[in-house]
Scaffold this motif. Structure first.
Motif, PDB file in Angstrom:
ATOM      1  N   MET A 778       0.830  -1.210   0.000  1.00 12.78           N
ATOM      2  CA  MET A 778       0.000   0.000   0.000  1.00 12.78           C
ATOM      3  C   MET A 778       0.862   1.256   0.000  1.00 12.78           C
ATOM      4  O   MET A 778       0.531   2.254  -0.656  1.00 12.78           O
ATOM      5  CB  MET A 778      -0.929  -0.016   1.218  1.00 12.78           C
ATOM      6  N   LYS A 779       1.950   1.242   0.730  1.00 18.62           N
ATOM      7  CA  LYS A 779       2.844   2.402   0.735  1.00 18.62           C
ATOM      8  C   LYS A 779       3.387   2.654  -0.666  1.00 18.62           C
ATOM      9  O   LYS A 779       3.407   3.787  -1.157  1.00 18.62           O
ATOM     10  CB  LYS A 779       3.977   2.164   1.720  1.00 18.62           C
ATOM     11  N   ARG A 780       3.828   1.558  -1.311  1.00 19.63           N
ATOM     12  CA  ARG A 780       4.403   1.724  -2.645  1.00 19.63           C
ATOM     13  C   ARG A 780       3.350   2.121  -3.669  1.00 19.63           C
ATOM     14  O   ARG A 780       3.666   2.743  -4.689  1.00 19.63           O
ATOM     15  CB  ARG A 780       5.087   0.434  -3.080  1.00 19.63           C
ATOM     16  N   ALA A 781       2.098   1.768  -3.400  1.00 22.14           N
ATOM     17  CA  ALA A 781       1.017   2.157  -4.307  1.00 22.14           C
ATOM     18  C   ALA A 781       0.545   3.572  -4.029  1.00 22.14           C
ATOM     19  O   ALA A 781      -0.347   4.076  -4.720  1.00 22.14           O
ATOM     20  CB  ALA A 781      -0.147   1.190  -4.173  1.00 22.14           C
ATOM     21  N   GLY A 782       1.126   4.229  -3.031  1.00 21.10           N
ATOM     22  CA  GLY A 782       0.739   5.594  -2.692  1.00 21.10           C
ATOM     23  C   GLY A 782      -0.507   5.667  -1.826  1.00 21.10           C
ATOM     24  O   GLY A 782      -1.084   6.750  -1.663  1.00 21.10           O
ATOM     25  N   ASP A 783      -0.935   4.561  -1.260  1.00 16.89           N
ATOM     26  CA  ASP A 783      -2.127   4.526  -0.406  1.00 16.89           C
ATOM     27  C   ASP A 783      -1.688   4.708   1.054  1.00 16.89           C
ATOM     28  O   ASP A 783      -1.604   3.750   1.837  1.00 16.89           O
ATOM     29  CB  ASP A 783      -2.853   3.179  -0.585  1.00 16.89           C
ATOM     30  N   ALA A 784      -1.429   5.974   1.415  1.00 13.81           N
ATOM     31  CA  ALA A 784      -0.917   6.250   2.758  1.00 13.81           C
ATOM     32  C   ALA A 784      -1.937   5.874   3.829  1.00 13.81           C
ATOM     33  O   ALA A 784      -1.575   5.362   4.892  1.00 13.81           O
ATOM     34  CB  ALA A 784      -0.554   7.731   2.888  1.00 13.81           C
ATOM     35  N   ALA A 785      -3.222   6.125   3.578  1.00 14.67           N
ATOM     36  CA  ALA A 785      -4.259   5.805   4.575  1.00 14.67           C
ATOM     37  C   ALA A 785      -4.331   4.294   4.796  1.00 14.67           C
ATOM     38  O   ALA A 785      -4.452   3.809   5.929  1.00 14.67           O
ATOM     39  CB  ALA A 785      -5.609   6.335   4.121  1.00 14.67           C
ATOM     40  N   GLY A 786      -4.271   3.549   3.676  1.00 18.88           N
ATOM     41  CA  GLY A 786      -4.316   2.095   3.804  1.00 18.88           C
ATOM     42  C   GLY A 786      -3.108   1.558   4.546  1.00 18.88           C
ATOM     43  O   GLY A 786      -3.223   0.651   5.388  1.00 18.88           O
ATOM     44  N   ALA A 787      -1.925   2.132   4.229  1.00 18.69           N
ATOM     45  CA  ALA A 787      -0.710   1.697   4.912  1.00 18.69           C
ATOM     46  C   ALA A 787      -0.788   2.025   6.402  1.00 18.69           C
ATOM     47  O   ALA A 787      -0.370   1.218   7.253  1.00 18.69           O
ATOM     48  CB  ALA A 787       0.513   2.361   4.280  1.00 18.69           C
ATOM     49  N   GLN A 788      -1.333   3.192   6.723  1.00 16.63           N
ATOM     50  CA  GLN A 788      -1.480   3.578   8.130  1.00 16.63           C
ATOM     51  C   GLN A 788      -2.435   2.639   8.856  1.00 16.63           C
ATOM     52  O   GLN A 788      -2.216   2.272  10.014  1.00 16.63           O
ATOM     53  CB  GLN A 788      -2.011   5.018   8.218  1.00 16.63           C
ATOM     54  N   GLN A 789      -3.490   2.228   8.165  1.00 18.59           N
ATOM     55  CA  GLN A 789      -4.452   1.287   8.772  1.00 18.59           C
ATOM     56  C   GLN A 789      -3.781  -0.052   9.087  1.00 18.59           C
ATOM     57  O   GLN A 789      -4.010  -0.639  10.152  1.00 18.59           O
ATOM     58  CB  GLN A 789      -5.615   1.076   7.805  1.00 18.59           C
ATOM     59  N   GLN A 790      -2.922  -0.525   8.174  1.00 21.76           N
ATOM     60  CA  GLN A 790      -2.213  -1.778   8.423  1.00 21.76           C
ATOM     61  C   GLN A 790      -1.217  -1.636   9.577  1.00 21.76           C
ATOM     62  O   GLN A 790      -1.046  -2.547  10.393  1.00 21.76           O
ATOM     63  CB  GLN A 790      -1.488  -2.243   7.150  1.00 21.76           C
ATOM     64  N   GLN A 791      -0.571  -0.462   9.628  1.00 17.73           N
ATOM     65  CA  GLN A 791       0.364  -0.223  10.733  1.00 17.73           C
ATOM     66  C   GLN A 791      -0.370  -0.285  12.076  1.00 17.73           C
ATOM     67  O   GLN A 791       0.114  -0.876  13.039  1.00 17.73           O
ATOM     68  CB  GLN A 791       1.026   1.146  10.569  1.00 17.73           C
ATOM     69  N   SER A 792      -1.549   0.318  12.155  1.00 14.80           N
ATOM     70  CA  SER A 792      -2.341   0.284  13.397  1.00 14.80           C
ATOM     71  C   SER A 792      -2.737  -1.146  13.744  1.00 14.80           C
ATOM     72  O   SER A 792      -2.733  -1.539  14.915  1.00 14.80           O
ATOM     73  CB  SER A 792      -3.596   1.154  13.238  1.00 14.80           C
ATOM     74  N   TRP A 793      -3.083  -1.913  12.712  1.00 14.36           N
ATOM     75  CA  TRP A 793      -3.439  -3.326  12.931  1.00 14.36           C
ATOM     76  C   TRP A 793      -2.268  -4.070  13.565  1.00 14.36           C
ATOM     77  O   TRP A 793      -2.436  -4.823  14.528  1.00 14.36           O
ATOM     78  CB  TRP A 793      -3.812  -3.952  11.587  1.00 14.36           C
ATOM     79  N   LEU A 794      -1.066  -3.849  13.041  1.00 15.48           N
ATOM     80  CA  LEU A 794       0.111  -4.544  13.538  1.00 15.48           C
ATOM     81  C   LEU A 794       0.438  -4.142  14.979  1.00 15.48           C
ATOM     82  O   LEU A 794       0.741  -4.989  15.819  1.00 15.48           O
ATOM     83  CB  LEU A 794       1.314  -4.258  12.633  1.00 15.48           C
ATOM     84  N   ARG A 795       0.367  -2.842  15.246  1.00 17.27           N
ATOM     85  CA  ARG A 795       0.709  -2.365  16.594  1.00 17.27           C
ATOM     86  C   ARG A 795      -0.305  -2.824  17.634  1.00 17.27           C
ATOM     87  O   ARG A 795       0.040  -3.027  18.800  1.00 17.27           O
ATOM     88  CB  ARG A 795       0.808  -0.849  16.594  1.00 17.27           C
ATOM     89  N   SER A 796      -1.554  -2.990  17.236  1.00 25.03           N
ATOM     90  CA  SER A 796      -2.594  -3.383  18.190  1.00 25.03           C
ATOM     91  C   SER A 796      -2.609  -4.895  18.449  1.00 25.03           C
ATOM     92  O   SER A 796      -3.358  -5.358  19.291  1.00 25.03           O
ATOM     93  CB  SER A 796      -3.970  -2.942  17.683  1.00 25.03           C
ATOM     94  N   ARG A 797      -1.791  -5.611  17.714  1.00 27.44           N
ATOM     95  CA  ARG A 797      -1.792  -7.070  17.850  1.00 27.44           C
ATOM     96  C   ARG A 797      -0.409  -7.613  18.204  1.00 27.44           C
ATOM     97  O   ARG A 797       0.067  -8.594  17.647  1.00 27.44           O
ATOM     98  CB  ARG A 797      -2.318  -7.722  16.564  1.00 27.44           C
ATOM     99  N   ARG A 798       0.215  -6.956  19.178  1.00 31.89           N
ATOM    100  CA  ARG A 798       1.524  -7.448  19.616  1.00 31.89           C
ATOM    101  C   ARG A 798       1.416  -8.834  20.253  1.00 31.89           C
ATOM    102  O   ARG A 798       2.364  -9.616  20.211  1.00 31.89           O
ATOM    103  CB  ARG A 798       2.152  -6.446  20.598  1.00 31.89           C
ATOM    104  N   GLY A 799       0.264  -9.116  20.824  1.00 34.09           N
ATOM    105  CA  GLY A 799       0.082 -10.471  21.360  1.00 34.09           C
ATOM    106  C   GLY A 799       0.147 -11.512  20.267  1.00 34.09           C
ATOM    107  O   GLY A 799       0.738 -12.585  20.437  1.00 34.09           O
ATOM    108  N   LEU A 800      -0.449 -11.202  19.112  1.00 35.55           N
ATOM    109  CA  LEU A 800      -0.418 -12.119  17.980  1.00 35.55           C
ATOM    110  C   LEU A 800       1.004 -12.281  17.450  1.00 35.55           C
ATOM    111  O   LEU A 800       1.402 -13.370  17.028  1.00 35.55           O
ATOM    112  CB  LEU A 800      -1.330 -11.594  16.868  1.00 35.55           C
ATOM    113  N   ALA A 801       1.784 -11.186  17.476  1.00 33.84           N
ATOM    114  CA  ALA A 801       3.174 -11.256  17.012  1.00 33.84           C
ATOM    115  C   ALA A 801       3.940 -12.319  17.783  1.00 33.84           C
ATOM    116  O   ALA A 801       4.765 -13.053  17.224  1.00 33.84           O
ATOM    117  CB  ALA A 801       3.849  -9.893  17.173  1.00 33.84           C
ATOM    118  N   TYR A 802       3.680 -12.405  19.076  1.00 37.16           N
ATOM    119  CA  TYR A 802       4.343 -13.409  19.907  1.00 37.16           C
ATOM    120  C   TYR A 802       3.663 -14.776  19.835  1.00 37.16           C
ATOM    121  O   TYR A 802       4.311 -15.806  20.007  1.00 37.16           O
ATOM    122  CB  TYR A 802       4.379 -12.947  21.364  1.00 37.16           C
TER     123      TYR A 802
END
Length: 836
Positions: A778-802
């Motif tokens: 999404m970042k490379r496609a110029g979709d900053a809002a979409g990329a930001q949404q994915q970033q929020s998803w990742l940060r809110s799921r640190r439990g899933l990361a582990y």
């Protein structure tokens, strides 16, 4: 006491004499100390006074033991029974085992009163003498701890009047121990034992210098034992047919504890085999749940008792039931009556230890024991409330086990060794069972379990094929269990469905609940896994600590960090030390690194598994050098180079090296090549893990800019996936393949192709790396809002990361690093740099 008349001296009177002796009283004083022992004996004296008045007896003498006189023999027996029960209650309140031996005799005695002057200087108020006194003393001395022995005349009079004891009289067992000779007495005497079912030893006394068994030369000892068993069993049988009909509040799916079977046949071969057969027969019911032998052992350990060699009698079984939430205790008995085998089961209320009802059945023919067990189990299930049509639908034991008692005993011994962690010895017993009966399907299934515990996949798969060919000879539950493991090993894409069906059919069978939860967690379906994990932690689960650890993993994946830590702490307290890793992951996910380090420091010795969490926690804090040290330490203890743990450790070191600006190419190529090669090994149990590890290496290689290696691994693994069972329909495998393909497309500048690759997996159960590559696309496609949404998803799921555990948490370090990233800054593929 006023009921005993006061005869003159020289006037013989017929009286009942009871002598008792408190066993090991001197050791008891040494153990408790003077003060505590004095308090105990004061309560003991109060008990004796109360029972003496209740039974209309007269206390003649007391020290460590008692001498009492009674007008009627039944009053003496009532006192003896109440005294034994009172001692058990006194001991139970202090964590002691208080037992007394007792001798009861009826005969003529002389009594006289001592003068007041003699009493004042220490004499007893009443003296008793006569031949009856030493006879009672000999009987008492001969008795085992907890045993009441009677002379023949006392037995005749008390048994005839036993109805006066009410319900207790119906629970009594009577047994002749043959004729004995007592020192100083010219004639022999027949000795009897009486006691309550499940409490009296019901064992022949041991000969002493003052009392010995009088056995005619023409009588064989084995025949005498059999006859005594028949006599005792006939009495029990009479009681069974005249038993009362009380009820028990038993509902569908309630639990029962099975005590150790009493074998009155004299055939020791039946000891373990019939116990196992009774369990198997009862476990065919979906109405009655049976607390496993492993769970019973755990309860005994919590009671600070050594379960090895310990007889689970009525008292112990009742305490196990109360601790495990079971509603009833079942006490089975087997006896030989006139050449027929009788099996009886007492249903006991664990709160009172009293019988609720008794069922019994006889078997005839070559497999009489198994037929009797089948019959008694059907009646038992019906009496507990199960519909007759389902109770009677269960298949006979010879069809779902074996008709060979020897094979059944070998199987039972194997089960015991396996439950105690001695898997190699267990296999030996299972093999012996199969030698005796090659069609014994349960023994084949047990071998499957053992071989895979020992990582002998080739032998395990061979045993699995044989077990499958004999599946019609398995009980219904075990047949479903076999099908689940068959799918797990040979068609993994169908395993979840198989385990889910079994969990629905047997909602209280912990292994099914565990396996559904594991499968759902593997697909990131943590919310769906939660109820199964909760069920697996049930009070009667075989391994509650493992269930609690699994619950901690589920809560971690859902982001409930405090709940995960609480469950993991419970698991560790219950003995599952590996739960320290879950505590570390949950603490690090909530950024409580102090607690995480503390939990990891509790992992003793080198541990290739704990090195994963140590590496991830260090990366989470940006401590790159330490992360590399932990990863390298994990590689050093990862075992054989042929092992999956070695391949995974190589990959983890490569990730750590990249963070240190070192070139990980050599390790990536080695880890990837080993994973691909492992897919060509026949019978490997790590197929899914190796395929996913190879894909993870491809993903990381692509992110490092090594498109050539990523393409090579993706191609080789995809080609093998077509030949390997279960890979084609595996969501995790397909999703990681799409992620690898997406990074390859991004490196080629084809953003649209990358987005198309991962689009089918952008749902509620996406893997962490799916969202990472989606954010970059999404970042490379110029979709900053979409990329930001994915970033929020990742940060809110640190439990899933582990919590994601594909290929043994091989992507955890990458996930954790990405959870701390801002928008991914990856303008061009470059080798030898840190993770984007």
């Amino acid at each position: 006491m006023d009921g005993v008349p006061q005869p003159l001296a020289d006037s013989p009177q017929l009286r009942t004499l009871l002598l008792t002796d408190l066993c090991d009283s001197t050791e008891l004083v040494e153990r408790l100390g003077d003060a505590a022992a004095a308090e105990l004996f004061r309560e003991h004296d109060t008990l004796v006074l109360r029972l003496q008045q209740q039974s209309r007896g007269r206390l003649i003498d007391r020290s460590d033991g008692l001498l009492l006189l009674f007008e009627r023999p039944i009053d003496g027996l009532g006192f003896a029974l109440d005294y034994q029960q009172g001692l058990r209650e006194l001991g139970h309140a202090r964590g002691l085992r208080l037992l007394a031996r007792a001798g009861l005799h009826v005969g003529e005695v002389l009594t006289w009163r001592n003068s007041e002057e003699a009493v004042q200087i220490g004499a007893k108020p009443l003296e008793v003498e006569g031949l009856a006194k030493p006879v009672a003393a000999r009987l008492m001395a001969l008795a085992r701890p907890g045993q009441i022995l009677l002379s023949a005349v006392a037995e005749s009079l008390t048994q005839r009047a036993s109805r006066e004891l009410g319900e207790r009289g119906e629970r009594l067992l009577w047994k002749s121990h043959g004729h004995w000779r007592f020192k100083g007495m010219p004639t022999r005497m027949e000795v009897y034992e009486v006691g309550e079912i499940g409490l009296t030893p019901l064992r022949a006394p041991k000969s002493t210098p003052k009392a010995w068994r009088d056995i005619p030369l023409w009588r064989r000892p084995a025949a005498l034992v059999a006859e005594a068993a028949v006599v005792a069993t006939i009495v029990v049988g009479g009681w069974f047919f005249t038993r009362p009909e009380p009820a028990i509040a038993f509902a569908e799916r309630d639990w029962v504890v099975v005590g150790d079977m009493r074998n009155l046949t004299g055939d020791t071969l039946l000891d373990d085999s019939l116990q196992q057969a009774f369990r198997i027969s009862l476990e065919q019911s979906r109405y009655v749940n049976v607390v496993s032998e492993r769970r019973s052992r755990q309860a005994l350990t919590m009671m600070r008792k050594d379960p090895s060699g310990l007889l689970v009698n009525r008292e112990l079984a009742s305490e196990i039931a109360l601790r495990s939430g079971a509603v009833a205790v079942l006490m089975p008995t087997v006896a030989d009556i006139g050449g027929h085998t009788r099996v009886s089961v007492e249903v006991v209320n664990p709160s009172t230890q009293e019988n609720v009802f008794v069922v019994s059945a006889e078997g005839r023919g070559g497999d009489a024991s198994l037929r009797a067990i089948d019959a008694v189990t059907v009646e038992l299930r019906e009496r507990l409330g199960e519909a007759a049509i389902t109770a009677k639908a269960s298949r006979p034991l010879p069809e779902v086990t074996t008709s060979s008692i020897e094979a059944l005993r070998a199987y039972a011994l194997g089960q015991d060794r396996f439950d105690n962690g001695d898997t190699k010895t267990a296999i030996g017993f299972y093999r012996k069972a199969i030698e005796l009966d090659p069609q014994f399907a349960l023994a084949w299934l047990a071998q499957v379990r053992c071989y895979f515990v020992l990582n002998d996949s080739k032998s395990g798969l061979a045993a699995l094929e044989t077990a499958k060919s004999l599946s019609s000879r398995l009980p219904p539950r075990e047949a479903m269990y076999l099908d689940g493991w068959s799918k797990e090993l040979l068609a993994q894409d169908q395993a979840l469905e198989a385990w889910t069906q079994m969990a629905a059919m047997y909602p209280d069978y912990a292994p099914a609940q565990h396996n559904v939860s594991i499968r759902l967690m593997g697909e990131n379906r943590f919310k769906e896994a939660l109820p199964y994990s909760i069920n697996a932690v049930g009070v009667s689960s075989d391994l509650p600590s493992v269930g609690l650890d699994q619950l901690a993993r589920v809560k971690l994946g859902l982001g409930d960090f405090d709940g995960a830590i609480a469950a993991a702490n419970q698991a560790r307290a219950a003995g599952y030390q590996a739960s320290g890793r879950r505590i570390a992951m949950a603490a690090a996910a909530k950024r409580d690194y102090s607690l995480a380090e503390q939990a990891l420091s509790g992992t003793e010795g080198p541990d290739s598994h704990a090195s994963i969490e140590r590496t991830s926690v260090a990366i989470d804090q940006g401590r790159w050098a330490e992360a590399l040290q932990y990863a390298q330490a994990g590689l050093d203890v990862s075992g054989d180079k042929e092992a999956f743990s070695y391949r995974r450790a190589q990959f983890l070191v490569a990730i750590a090296e990249a963070n240190m600006k070192m070139d990980p190419e050599l390790r990536l190529r080695k880890s990837g090549a080993l994973s691909v090669a492992a897919l060509d090994k026949e019978g490997s149990r790590d197929v899914i893990d190796d395929a996913n590890l190879g894909l993870s290496v491809a993903i990381f290689a692509a992110r490092q800019g090594d498109t050539k290696l990523a393409k090579q691994l993706l191609s080789e693994i995809s080609a093998r996936a077509k030949k390997l069972p279960g890979l084609g329909g595996n969501r995790v495998f397909n999703e990681l393949s799409a992620v690898a393909d997406a990074w390859i497309s991004l490196n080629a500048g084809d953003v649209a192709a990358a987005q198309r690759s991962v689009l089918p997996y952008m749902d509620d159960i996406s893997r962490y790396q799916t969202r990472v590559v989606a954010m970059e696309a999404m970042k490379r496609a110029g979709d900053a809002a979409g990329a930001q949404q994915q970033q929020s998803w990742l940060r809110s799921r640190r439990g899933l990361a582990y919590a994601e555990f594909e290929c043994g948490y091989c992507l955890q370090a990458m996930n954790v690093k990405d959870s701390n990233q801002g928008l991914v800054s990856h303008s061009a593929p470059v080798t030898g740099v840190a993770l984007p």
